[in-house]
Design a protein around this motif. Structure first.
Motif, mmCIF file in Angstrom:
data_model
loop_
_atom_site.group_PDB
_atom_site.id
_atom_site.type_symbol
_atom_site.label_atom_id
_atom_site.label_comp_id
_atom_site.label_asym_id
_atom_site.label_seq_id
_atom_site.Cartn_x
_atom_site.Cartn_y
_atom_site.Cartn_z
ATOM 1 N N ASP A 145 0.804 -1.218 0.000
ATOM 2 C CA ASP A 145 0.000 0.000 0.000
ATOM 3 C C ASP A 145 0.840 1.272 0.000
ATOM 4 O O ASP A 145 0.329 2.362 0.182
ATOM 5 C CB ASP A 145 -0.941 0.012 1.211
ATOM 6 C CG ASP A 145 -0.196 -0.123 2.535
ATOM 7 O OD1 ASP A 145 1.026 -0.424 2.518
ATOM 8 O OD2 ASP A 145 -0.827 0.073 3.591
ATOM 9 N N ARG A 146 2.143 1.132 -0.217
ATOM 10 C CA ARG A 146 3.021 2.290 -0.375
ATOM 11 C C ARG A 146 4.236 1.844 -1.171
ATOM 12 O O ARG A 146 4.470 0.644 -1.338
ATOM 13 C CB ARG A 146 3.408 2.919 0.976
ATOM 14 C CG ARG A 146 4.230 2.048 1.880
ATOM 15 C CD ARG A 146 4.173 2.489 3.340
ATOM 16 N NE ARG A 146 4.705 3.826 3.576
ATOM 17 C CZ ARG A 146 4.634 4.432 4.769
ATOM 18 N NH1 ARG A 146 4.063 3.822 5.820
ATOM 19 N NH2 ARG A 146 5.126 5.647 4.940
ATOM 20 N N ILE A 147 4.994 2.795 -1.674
ATOM 21 C CA ILE A 147 6.170 2.452 -2.466
ATOM 22 C C ILE A 147 7.390 3.173 -1.910
ATOM 23 O O ILE A 147 7.279 4.156 -1.179
ATOM 24 C CB ILE A 147 5.996 2.820 -3.959
ATOM 25 C CG1 ILE A 147 5.853 4.341 -4.125
ATOM 26 C CG2 ILE A 147 4.855 2.060 -4.587
ATOM 27 C CD1 ILE A 147 5.971 4.807 -5.559
ATOM 28 N N LEU A 148 8.550 2.665 -2.286
ATOM 29 C CA LEU A 148 9.815 3.350 -2.066
ATOM 30 C C LEU A 148 10.451 3.607 -3.422
ATOM 31 O O LEU A 148 10.612 2.675 -4.223
ATOM 32 C CB LEU A 148 10.759 2.505 -1.215
ATOM 33 C CG LEU A 148 10.363 2.254 0.242
ATOM 34 C CD1 LEU A 148 11.351 1.300 0.886
ATOM 35 C CD2 LEU A 148 10.308 3.571 1.023
ATOM 36 N N ARG A 149 10.785 4.860 -3.693
ATOM 37 C CA ARG A 149 11.501 5.209 -4.915
ATOM 38 C C ARG A 149 13.001 5.108 -4.668
ATOM 39 O O ARG A 149 13.501 5.570 -3.646
ATOM 40 C CB ARG A 149 11.153 6.630 -5.350
ATOM 41 C CG ARG A 149 9.731 6.794 -5.827
ATOM 42 C CD ARG A 149 9.439 8.257 -6.116
ATOM 43 N NE ARG A 149 8.102 8.452 -6.666
ATOM 44 C CZ ARG A 149 7.429 9.590 -6.611
ATOM 45 N NH1 ARG A 149 7.984 10.650 -6.026
ATOM 46 N NH2 ARG A 149 6.230 9.686 -7.135
ATOM 47 N N VAL A 150 13.701 4.547 -5.622
ATOM 48 C CA VAL A 150 15.140 4.352 -5.508
ATOM 49 C C VAL A 150 15.853 5.519 -6.191
ATOM 50 O O VAL A 150 15.587 5.825 -7.352
ATOM 51 C CB VAL A 150 15.573 3.028 -6.160
ATOM 52 C CG1 VAL A 150 17.075 2.825 -5.999
ATOM 53 C CG2 VAL A 150 14.799 1.859 -5.567
ATOM 54 N N ILE A 151 16.747 6.181 -5.455
ATOM 55 C CA ILE A 151 17.515 7.296 -5.988
ATOM 56 C C ILE A 151 18.994 6.941 -5.908
ATOM 57 O O ILE A 151 19.529 6.712 -4.816
ATOM 58 C CB ILE A 151 17.248 8.606 -5.216
ATOM 59 C CG1 ILE A 151 15.767 8.990 -5.297
ATOM 60 C CG2 ILE A 151 18.101 9.745 -5.744
ATOM 61 C CD1 ILE A 151 15.033 8.734 -4.026
ATOM 62 N N GLY A 152 19.645 6.868 -7.051
ATOM 63 C CA GLY A 152 21.083 6.608 -7.056
ATOM 64 C C GLY A 152 21.830 7.747 -6.389
ATOM 65 O O GLY A 152 21.690 8.901 -6.793
ATOM 66 N N THR A 153 22.618 7.436 -5.370
ATOM 67 C CA THR A 153 23.351 8.465 -4.617
ATOM 68 C C THR A 153 24.790 8.018 -4.370
ATOM 69 O O THR A 153 25.216 7.853 -3.226
ATOM 70 C CB THR A 153 22.652 8.780 -3.278
ATOM 71 O OG1 THR A 153 22.355 7.542 -2.587
ATOM 72 C CG2 THR A 153 21.368 9.555 -3.493
ATOM 73 N N PRO A 154 25.557 7.802 -5.431
ATOM 74 C CA PRO A 154 26.953 7.391 -5.235
ATOM 75 C C PRO A 154 27.780 8.535 -4.669
ATOM 76 O O PRO A 154 27.371 9.697 -4.679
ATOM 77 C CB PRO A 154 27.404 7.032 -6.661
ATOM 78 C CG PRO A 154 26.561 7.907 -7.542
ATOM 79 C CD PRO A 154 25.218 7.977 -6.854
ATOM 80 N N GLY A 155 28.954 8.196 -4.192
ATOM 81 C CA GLY A 155 29.875 9.171 -3.612
ATOM 82 C C GLY A 155 30.527 8.581 -2.380
ATOM 83 O O GLY A 155 31.741 8.418 -2.319
#
Length: 323
Positions: A145-155
């Motif tokens: 009933d909810r989602i998680l968005r994936v954000i690439g955050t290298p460093g």
């Protein structure tokens, strides 16, 4: 445990026996989810907290990690034993090291020393390949009933990702903004070898800020309510440490690691005093990753960067003349 917002609860793993150093987050959803797995040494603390939240062995559906360093994912293998229905999600580059953590453990031991690693982080058990799922920038993980968005955050690492919860606006940052020490309102970089990349780390902070998160949920430690200020202060500290190492290497390319660590310790002490109004508690500060380790990471970054720039200026080697 601390209830935060919209079904999100922070769990203090009491890493190294200290409060407010390491957090994992429980997300109440149709498919209950744990953000970060903590180190193997903190397994019992995490399981006990989930039990008190009403999560039994058959209830946890997902374990989602921002990256595979042992303080974030070292406990994933043991948790898959405790919660046999849970799927483990991580960046595609990190999955082989969760399935077989041999190289990951060896790398951690080289950085910390075997005795300190085992005392801090405990055992890192493998995750069965059938329980692993890969994520990449732009993906979404459904929690029912909810989602998680994936954000690439290298460093901090090339395989680092953050997770945005659109419903609450929360951003689970891992170590993409470094560490925020709530007991002193202090910020410090997290720039370990071998993969630290300053430019990519700053770009990642900008990516996080662009989502206008309602709150930053850091792994070290806890919520940062003013996301704009948090991103700005984190970026400023990253630039300051990076520039310091750059300047010292330019002054003396053969500088000893101990001398560089001493210079960074002076910088960290001044920053801590500025933030908190009191002297730095160095053992507790260093428990999140030693200042010397950050110096080693930044030294490697600058040397590799200068090497690439030199190669680029000189161009490819001339071919050998043929007979």
């Amino acid at each position: 445990m601390t209830s935060l917002l919209d079904g999100i609860t922070a769990i203090d793993t009491m890493m190294t026996g200290e409060p407010e150093l390491n957090a994992v987050y429980f997300v109440a959803a149709a498919e209950p989810t744990l953000l970060e797995a903590g180190p193997g040494a903190d397994h019992d603390v995490i399981v006990d907290a989930l039990t008190r939240l009403g999560i039994g062995p058959s209830d946890l559906a997902h374990i989602v990690v921002t990256h595979i360093h042992v303080d974030h994912a070292g406990g994933a293998g043991a948790l898959t034993d405790a919660f046999p229905g849970a799927t483990v999600w991580a960046h595609e580059r990190g999955l082989p090291h969760l399935e077989d953590p041999t190289r990951l453990v060896a790398s951690t031991a080289r950085t910390y020393g075997t005795e300190r690693m085992e005392a801090f982080y405990g055992r890192t058990l493998p995750v069965p390949s059938s329980r692993l799922r890969a994520v990449a920038d732009g993906d979404e993980i459904s929690l029912g009933d909810r989602i998680l968005r994936v954000i690439g955050t290298p460093g901090h690492a090339s395989h680092h990702v953050a997770f945005h919860d659109p419903g609450s606006g929360a951003m689970f940052t891992g170590e993409a903004i470094g560490s925020h020490l709530p007991w002193a309102d202090a910020y410090r970089p997290a720039l370990p070898p071998p993969e630290v990349d300053v430019e990519r780390a700053l770009d990642s902070i900008d990516r996080i800020r662009a989502f206008s998160p309602s709150v930053l949920l850091t792994s070290h430690y806890g919520p940062v309510q003013d996301a704009v200020e948090g991103c700005e202060r984190a970026a400023q500290r990253l630039r300051a440490w990076s520039q310091t190492v750059h300047d010292e290497l330019q002054r003396d390319p053969t500088i000893e690691p101990t001398e560089l660590a001493a210079i960074l310790t002076e910088l960290a002490s001044a920053e801590f005093l500025q933030d908190s109004g009191r002297p730095i508690d160095l053992p507790r500060y260093d428990a999140l990753g030693s200042i010397a380790m950050n110096g080693a990471g930044l030294s490697r970054y600058w040397r590799k960067r200068w090497e690439r720039e030199t190669t680029s200026r000189e161009g490819p080697a001339e071919p050998e003349p043929s007979d």
